[in-house]
Every structure is written in C-alpha cells, then in structure tokens.
Write a protein that holds these residues in place. Structure first.
Motif, PDB file in Angstrom:
ATOM      1  N   LEU A 233       0.819  -1.209   0.000  1.00 57.83           N
ATOM      2  CA  LEU A 233       0.000   0.000   0.000  1.00 57.83           C
ATOM      3  C   LEU A 233       0.855   1.262   0.000  1.00 57.83           C
ATOM      4  CD1 LEU A 233      -2.774  -1.093   2.514  1.00 57.83           C
ATOM      5  CD2 LEU A 233      -2.843  -1.133   0.022  1.00 57.83           C
TER       6      LEU A 233
ATOM      7  N   ILE B 129      -1.489   0.228  -5.600  1.00 53.85           N
ATOM      8  CA  ILE B 129      -2.868   0.437  -5.138  1.00 53.85           C
ATOM      9  C   ILE B 129      -3.799   0.480  -6.338  1.00 53.85           C
ATOM     10  CG2 ILE B 129      -4.441   2.063  -4.018  1.00 53.85           C
ATOM     11  CD1 ILE B 129      -2.022   2.856  -2.215  1.00 53.85           C
TER      12      ILE B 129
ATOM     13  N   GLU C 185     -10.042   1.868  -2.990  1.00 53.51           N
ATOM     14  CA  GLU C 185      -8.814   1.919  -2.193  1.00 53.51           C
ATOM     15  C   GLU C 185      -9.138   1.708  -0.712  1.00 53.51           C
ATOM     16  OE1 GLU C 185      -5.183   4.931  -0.944  1.00 53.51           O
ATOM     17  OE2 GLU C 185      -6.278   5.346  -2.796  1.00 53.51           O
TER      18      GLU C 185
ATOM     19  N   ARG D 109      -7.527  -1.223   1.597  1.00 55.02           N
ATOM     20  CA  ARG D 109      -6.801  -0.927   2.841  1.00 55.02           C
ATOM     21  C   ARG D 109      -7.429  -1.649   4.029  1.00 55.02           C
ATOM     22  NH1 ARG D 109      -2.908   2.836   2.588  1.00 55.02           N
ATOM     23  NH2 ARG D 109      -2.786   4.078   0.688  1.00 55.02           N
TER      24      ARG D 109
ATOM     25  N   ASP E 265      -5.520  -4.419   6.279  1.00 54.58           N
ATOM     26  CA  ASP E 265      -5.453  -4.225   7.736  1.00 54.58           C
ATOM     27  C   ASP E 265      -6.016  -5.429   8.474  1.00 54.58           C
ATOM     28  OD1 ASP E 265      -4.272  -1.739   7.520  1.00 54.58           O
ATOM     29  OD2 ASP E 265      -6.128  -0.619   7.847  1.00 54.58           O
TER      30      ASP E 265
ATOM     31  N   ASN F 267      -1.026  -8.650   4.097  1.00 60.31           N
ATOM     32  CA  ASN F 267      -0.822  -8.198   2.722  1.00 60.31           C
ATOM     33  C   ASN F 267      -0.669  -9.308   1.682  1.00 60.31           C
ATOM     34  OD1 ASN F 267       1.731  -9.077   3.412  1.00 60.31           O
ATOM     35  ND2 ASN F 267       2.774  -7.303   2.558  1.00 60.31           N
TER      36      ASN F 267
END
Length: 59
Positions: A18, A24, A35, A39, A43, A47
C-alpha cells in the motif's frame, strides 16, 4: 515487496504493497474494490493477495 523494481518474482506478485500508488491502482482494478476497501482488507488479514481475496469474497 522488493525495493528494486527490476527484481520481481512470485513473492512480489502475491503481496500487496500500500506504499506505492501504482500498486494500489493495479490491485484495486484487479480486485474490483475501492482503495478504502483494499486498505481495510489488508489491515484485517495482512498483505498476502490470497488472504485479501478470501476476505473480500466473504465481505
């Protein structure tokens, strides 16, 4: 993610970074999410692309 953009491979392709705008853009297009959704998924599960895909599929 490799810092050297010339050295990519499987480990590079299955991780979502990110910190790079182009990543992205590419991942949101590939996964069909915003986006913010990308994210949130990173989170929540980390990843790795497979984990993010599974998370988004459940959502």
């Amino acid at each position: 993610m490799s810092d050297d953009k010339k050295q990519t491979g499987a480990s590079d392709r299955d991780r979502i970074s990110l910190s790079e705008d182009y990543e992205i853009r590419d991942w949101t297009a590939s996964l069909g999410v915003s986006e913010e959704e990308l994210r949130e998924a990173v989170d929540a599960v980390g990843n790795t692309a497979d984990a993010v895909r599974a998370y988004l599929k459940k959502s």
